[in-house]
Design a protein around this motif. Structure first.
Motif, PDB file in Angstrom:
ATOM      1  N   ASN A  45       0.801  -1.219   0.000  1.00 33.59           N
ATOM      2  CA  ASN A  45       0.000   0.000   0.000  1.00 33.59           C
ATOM      3  C   ASN A  45       0.836   1.273   0.000  1.00 33.59           C
ATOM      4  O   ASN A  45       0.407   2.291   0.517  1.00 33.59           O
ATOM      5  N   LYS A  46       2.016   1.224  -0.563  1.00 32.40           N
ATOM      6  CA  LYS A  46       2.848   2.416  -0.739  1.00 32.40           C
ATOM      7  C   LYS A  46       2.701   2.864  -2.187  1.00 32.40           C
ATOM      8  O   LYS A  46       3.617   2.762  -2.989  1.00 32.40           O
ATOM      9  N   ARG A  47       1.536   3.389  -2.516  1.00 30.62           N
ATOM     10  CA  ARG A  47       1.177   3.606  -3.915  1.00 30.62           C
ATOM     11  C   ARG A  47       1.456   5.006  -4.430  1.00 30.62           C
ATOM     12  O   ARG A  47       1.121   5.314  -5.558  1.00 30.62           O
ATOM     13  N   GLN A  48       2.075   5.868  -3.653  1.00 27.35           N
ATOM     14  CA  GLN A  48       2.207   7.253  -4.076  1.00 27.35           C
ATOM     15  C   GLN A  48       3.087   7.444  -5.305  1.00 27.35           C
ATOM     16  O   GLN A  48       2.808   8.274  -6.149  1.00 27.35           O
ATOM     17  N   LEU A  49       4.156   6.699  -5.458  1.00 28.75           N
ATOM     18  CA  LEU A  49       5.065   6.904  -6.584  1.00 28.75           C
ATOM     19  C   LEU A  49       5.231   5.665  -7.466  1.00 28.75           C
ATOM     20  O   LEU A  49       6.197   5.565  -8.222  1.00 28.75           O
ATOM     21  N   ILE A  50       4.309   4.734  -7.374  1.00 32.51           N
ATOM     22  CA  ILE A  50       4.456   3.483  -8.125  1.00 32.51           C
ATOM     23  C   ILE A  50       4.441   3.745  -9.629  1.00 32.51           C
ATOM     24  O   ILE A  50       5.299   3.251 -10.357  1.00 32.51           O
ATOM     25  N   ARG A  51       3.486   4.528 -10.113  1.00 32.01           N
ATOM     26  CA  ARG A  51       3.400   4.780 -11.559  1.00 32.01           C
ATOM     27  C   ARG A  51       4.649   5.468 -12.072  1.00 32.01           C
ATOM     28  O   ARG A  51       5.149   5.143 -13.144  1.00 32.01           O
ATOM     29  N   LEU A  52       5.157   6.406 -11.298  1.00 31.74           N
ATOM     30  CA  LEU A  52       6.361   7.133 -11.704  1.00 31.74           C
ATOM     31  C   LEU A  52       7.570   6.201 -11.747  1.00 31.74           C
ATOM     32  O   LEU A  52       8.326   6.189 -12.723  1.00 31.74           O
TER      33      LEU A  52
END
Length: 119
Positions: A45-52
């Motif tokens: 659930n550490k999703r803040q920078l996954i896409r980047l």
């Protein structure tokens, strides 16, 4: 003299093939390790920078793969092979450009969210 040129040609061709395979292998390693790392972050659930992070890993992997294709052009013997390699390089360059554009937009959106700036 002709034998020396044949040996040098053989050496160049094999060296280019080895280096091409290594560059493509590096691209695969970067892509898989980035994907696994992002998947672990997603599970935690550490999703803040996954896409980047994923986009940056994909871009780096594509650049390794494109380097392998460029290197492969050194030993191309026929125009048809060169045309195919050229098309592959153009497609990978377009993908890399689009991914870098996505990275830039994702960074801007992240900064706006963290800074509280209006969109």
């Amino acid at each position: 003299m002709g034998e020396v040129i044949k040996v040098l040609d053989w050496l160049l061709e094999n060296l280019v093939q080895i280096c091409t395979v290594m560059l493509e292998l590096f691209g695969i390693i970067v892509l898989v390790s980035t994907a696994v790392s992002c998947f672990v972050q997603w599970i935690r659930n550490k999703r803040q920078l996954i896409r980047l992070n994923l986009a940056q890993g994909i871009a780096l992997a594509l650049e390794f793969k494109m380097g392998g294709e460029v290197l492969r052009t050194v030993v191309v013997r026929e125009w048809s092979e060169l045309g195919i390699l050229g098309a592959i390089i153009v497609l990978r360059a377009m993908l890399t450009f689009l991914i870098h554009w996505e990275i830039k937009n994702e960074k801007r959106e992240t900064q706006e969210e963290q800074g509280g700036k209006p969109e």
